[in-house]
Design a protein around this motif. Sequence first.
Motif, PDB file in Angstrom:
ATOM      1  N   THR A   1       2.245  -4.391   3.638  1.00  0.00           N
ATOM      2  CA  THR A   1       1.454  -4.057   4.819  1.00  0.00           C
ATOM      3  C   THR A   1       0.691  -5.236   5.388  1.00  0.00           C
ATOM      4  OG1 THR A   1      -0.291  -3.256   3.359  1.00  0.00           O
ATOM      5  CG2 THR A   1       1.187  -1.611   4.295  1.00  0.00           C
TER       6      THR A   1
ATOM      7  N   THR B   1       0.817  -1.214   0.000  1.00  0.00           N
ATOM      8  CA  THR B   1       0.000   0.000   0.000  1.00  0.00           C
ATOM      9  C   THR B   1       0.846   1.257   0.000  1.00  0.00           C
ATOM     10  OG1 THR B   1      -0.127   0.039   2.401  1.00  0.00           O
ATOM     11  CG2 THR B   1      -1.912  -1.076   1.257  1.00  0.00           C
ATOM     12  N   ASP B   2       0.191   2.318  -0.403  1.00  0.00           N
ATOM     13  CA  ASP B   2       0.678   3.671  -0.206  1.00  0.00           C
ATOM     14  C   ASP B   2      -0.291   4.248   0.830  1.00  0.00           C
ATOM     15  OD1 ASP B   2       2.238   6.147  -0.969  1.00  0.00           O
ATOM     16  OD2 ASP B   2       0.202   6.805  -1.434  1.00  0.00           O
ATOM     17  N   LYS B   3       0.156   4.345   2.071  1.00  0.00           N
ATOM     18  CA  LYS B   3      -0.744   4.702   3.167  1.00  0.00           C
ATOM     19  C   LYS B   3      -1.355   6.084   3.007  1.00  0.00           C
ATOM     20  CE  LYS B   3       1.382   1.582   6.429  1.00  0.00           C
ATOM     21  NZ  LYS B   3       2.134   1.403   7.653  1.00  0.00           N
ATOM     22  N   GLU B   4      -0.643   7.014   2.401  1.00  0.00           N
ATOM     23  CA  GLU B   4      -1.169   8.374   2.258  1.00  0.00           C
ATOM     24  C   GLU B   4      -2.367   8.449   1.321  1.00  0.00           C
ATOM     25  OE1 GLU B   4       1.562  11.553   1.578  1.00  0.00           O
ATOM     26  OE2 GLU B   4       3.063  10.625   2.875  1.00  0.00           O
TER      27      GLU B   4
ATOM     28  N   ARG C   1      -4.003   0.362  -2.788  1.00  0.00           N
ATOM     29  CA  ARG C   1      -3.753  -0.984  -2.244  1.00  0.00           C
ATOM     30  C   ARG C   1      -3.587  -1.972  -3.388  1.00  0.00           C
ATOM     31  NH1 ARG C   1      -6.978  -5.461  -0.131  1.00  0.00           N
ATOM     32  NH2 ARG C   1      -6.017  -6.175   1.798  1.00  0.00           N
TER      33      ARG C   1
ATOM     34  N   GLY D   1      -4.175   5.551   0.181  1.00  0.00           N
ATOM     35  CA  GLY D   1      -5.071   4.413   0.267  1.00  0.00           C
ATOM     36  C   GLY D   1      -4.950   3.449  -0.902  1.00  0.00           C
TER      37      GLY D   1
END
Length: 172
Positions: free
Chosen positions: A167, A36-39, A43, A41
Motif C-alpha cells: 500500500t 496492509t489488510d485494509k479491512e 499494517r 487496519g
Amino acid sequence: MIRSRLSCAGLALALTSLVAPALADVACPVTQSVYTDKETGFRLSFRPLQSWEQSGMVLAVFDIETRDGRMLWGEIRTGMGTSRDTGVIYDGCPPPGPEDAPTEEQLEACRVWAGVVYSVEGNQIGAFPIEGDKAPPSLLFTDLGRQLRYAIFTSPGDEPWDQLWLTSCPPG
C-alpha cells in the motif's frame, strides 16, 4: 512530416510506458515496503536489517501495527534450497538490540504466529524477495489470520486475512 511527428510521439509514449514500470519497481525495495489488510487496519512495515539482525538466515525484519494500536514485530528467514521462507511474529518481547537479545525461551513465549511466507505477483506465488529486490504487489502469510485470532485478538473479525497488499513505500 506530420506522420513522422506522430510516429516519434508514439515511440516516446511507448518508451515511457516501458520505462515507467521499471522505475516504479526500483522505487520500492522490499526493505521500505508497507503491506496492509485494509479491512482490519493491520499494517506490516518492513525496514532495513541492522547489523545485529543479520544472522541465522534472516532475510527481513518488520514491525506491525494493529487497529487497536498494538505493536508487534517479526522476521522472515530463508530456508535455503527447496525449503520455503518462513516468518515469525512476536508480541510482548522486545526485538533483538545491538547488545542484547531475547533468549530462545523468551522468543518462544512471545511467538504469536509462525508460517510460510510467499510473494504474490499476478497469478504466481514465489519466494520472498531478498534485500534490495523490489517489493511484490502482495504477500501471503500462511494461516496468519487464524493463528493471530486465537493468540492476540478477542473478537472474530479483528484478525487480518492471510494475504496482505503493498500500500505504500515511504522513502528510506
